[in-house]
Design a protein around this motif. Structure first.
Motif, PDB file in Angstrom:
ATOM      1  N   SER A 226      -0.287   6.582  -2.834  1.00  0.00           N
ATOM      2  CA  SER A 226      -1.616   7.056  -2.448  1.00  0.00           C
ATOM      3  C   SER A 226      -2.667   6.409  -3.325  1.00  0.00           C
ATOM      4  O   SER A 226      -2.440   6.085  -4.488  1.00  0.00           O
TER       5      SER A 226
ATOM      6  N   THR B 178       0.831  -1.197   0.000  1.00  0.00           N
ATOM      7  CA  THR B 178       0.000   0.000   0.000  1.00  0.00           C
ATOM      8  C   THR B 178       0.867   1.249   0.000  1.00  0.00           C
ATOM      9  O   THR B 178       0.479   2.280   0.517  1.00  0.00           O
TER      10      THR B 178
ATOM     11  N   GLN C 127      -8.932   9.120  -3.323  1.00  0.00           N
ATOM     12  CA  GLN C 127      -9.704   9.422  -2.125  1.00  0.00           C
ATOM     13  C   GLN C 127     -11.106   9.876  -2.521  1.00  0.00           C
ATOM     14  O   GLN C 127     -11.320  11.040  -2.841  1.00  0.00           O
TER      15      GLN C 127
ATOM     16  N   GLU D  57     -16.624   9.033   0.096  1.00  0.00           N
ATOM     17  CA  GLU D  57     -16.989   7.996   1.061  1.00  0.00           C
ATOM     18  C   GLU D  57     -15.773   7.509   1.842  1.00  0.00           C
ATOM     19  O   GLU D  57     -15.839   7.323   3.054  1.00  0.00           O
ATOM     20  N   ILE D  58     -14.645   7.307   1.171  1.00  0.00           N
ATOM     21  CA  ILE D  58     -13.427   6.876   1.859  1.00  0.00           C
ATOM     22  C   ILE D  58     -12.978   7.941   2.849  1.00  0.00           C
ATOM     23  O   ILE D  58     -12.612   7.637   3.983  1.00  0.00           O
ATOM     24  N   ARG D  59     -13.027   9.196   2.446  1.00  0.00           N
ATOM     25  CA  ARG D  59     -12.653  10.280   3.367  1.00  0.00           C
ATOM     26  C   ARG D  59     -13.562  10.287   4.594  1.00  0.00           C
ATOM     27  O   ARG D  59     -13.104  10.458   5.715  1.00  0.00           O
ATOM     28  N   ARG D  60     -14.864  10.095   4.375  1.00  0.00           N
ATOM     29  CA  ARG D  60     -15.816  10.076   5.481  1.00  0.00           C
ATOM     30  C   ARG D  60     -15.511   8.917   6.428  1.00  0.00           C
ATOM     31  O   ARG D  60     -15.473   9.082   7.648  1.00  0.00           O
ATOM     32  N   LEU D  61     -15.231   7.737   5.879  1.00  0.00           N
ATOM     33  CA  LEU D  61     -14.925   6.552   6.695  1.00  0.00           C
ATOM     34  C   LEU D  61     -13.611   6.737   7.467  1.00  0.00           C
ATOM     35  O   LEU D  61     -13.512   6.376   8.644  1.00  0.00           O
ATOM     36  N   ARG D  62     -12.606   7.307   6.821  1.00  0.00           N
ATOM     37  CA  ARG D  62     -11.338   7.547   7.501  1.00  0.00           C
ATOM     38  C   ARG D  62     -11.502   8.556   8.615  1.00  0.00           C
ATOM     39  O   ARG D  62     -10.932   8.406   9.697  1.00  0.00           O
ATOM     40  N   PHE D  63     -12.284   9.582   8.372  1.00  0.00           N
ATOM     41  CA  PHE D  63     -12.535  10.609   9.397  1.00  0.00           C
ATOM     42  C   PHE D  63     -13.261   9.992  10.593  1.00  0.00           C
ATOM     43  O   PHE D  63     -12.923  10.235  11.744  1.00  0.00           O
TER      44      PHE D  63
ATOM     45  N   LEU E  98     -13.158   6.864  11.469  1.00  0.00           N
ATOM     46  CA  LEU E  98     -12.234   5.945  12.139  1.00  0.00           C
ATOM     47  C   LEU E  98     -11.312   6.665  13.100  1.00  0.00           C
ATOM     48  O   LEU E  98     -10.988   6.158  14.167  1.00  0.00           O
ATOM     49  N   LYS E  99     -10.920   7.889  12.747  1.00  0.00           N
ATOM     50  CA  LYS E  99     -10.017   8.661  13.596  1.00  0.00           C
ATOM     51  C   LYS E  99     -10.682   9.142  14.871  1.00  0.00           C
ATOM     52  O   LYS E  99     -10.025   9.403  15.855  1.00  0.00           O
TER      53      LYS E  99
END
Length: 106
Positions: free
Chosen positions: A90, A87, A93, A96-102, A104-105
Motif C-alpha cells: 500500500s 506496486t 493515501q 487528494e489521492i483518495r479524491r482522485l481515486r473516488f 476515477l471510480k
C-alpha cells in the motif's frame, strides 16, 4: 533449509517411484552427513532413467554457444528500467489521492 518440509519420507504414503526421489528433513540431513564425510553419491544419480541418460548423451557443444553476438541480441530485447519497481503493498493515501481515486471510480 529445513523449514516447512515434512519430517521423513518414510512417514508419508507415497507411490514407490516418488519415495527415492523426494528429500524431506531426515533425508536432507543424511545427504549433508554424506557430503561432509566425503560419501557424496546422491540417490538421484543412482536412479537416472534411460531417457535421462540418453538426453544427457545428446548434449552437443553447439548448445552452449549463441548464433548471434550479445550486442545484436541485446538490441532485440525489450528495454526495461534500470530499477524496476512493483506496486505491491500500500501507498500513503493522501486526501487528494483518495479524491482522485473516488472520481476515477465514478
Amino acid at each position: 533449509p529445513l523449514l516447512h518440509v515434512p519430517y521423513d519420507v518414510e512417514m508419508e504414503t507415497l507411490p514407490p517411484v516418488l519415495q527415492g526421489r523426494l528429500a524431506f528433513a531426515v533425508q536432507k540431513l543424511d545427504e549433508l552427513v554424506a557430503l561432509a564425510s566425503g560419501n557424496a553419491v546422491r540417490a538421484s544419480t543412482k536412479q537416472q532413467t534411460t531417457k535421462t541418460k540418453s538426453t544427457i548423451g545428446s548434449v552437443d557443444p553447439s548448445m552452449f554457444s549463441r548464433s548471434m553476438p550479445f550486442e545484436e541480441r541485446r538490441k532485440l530485447q525489450p528495454s526495461n528500467p534500470k530499477f524496476p519497481t512493483t506496486t505491491i503493498g500500500s501507498f500513503p493515501q493522501t486526501q487528494e489521492i483518495r479524491r482522485l481515486r473516488f472520481a476515477l471510480k465514478k
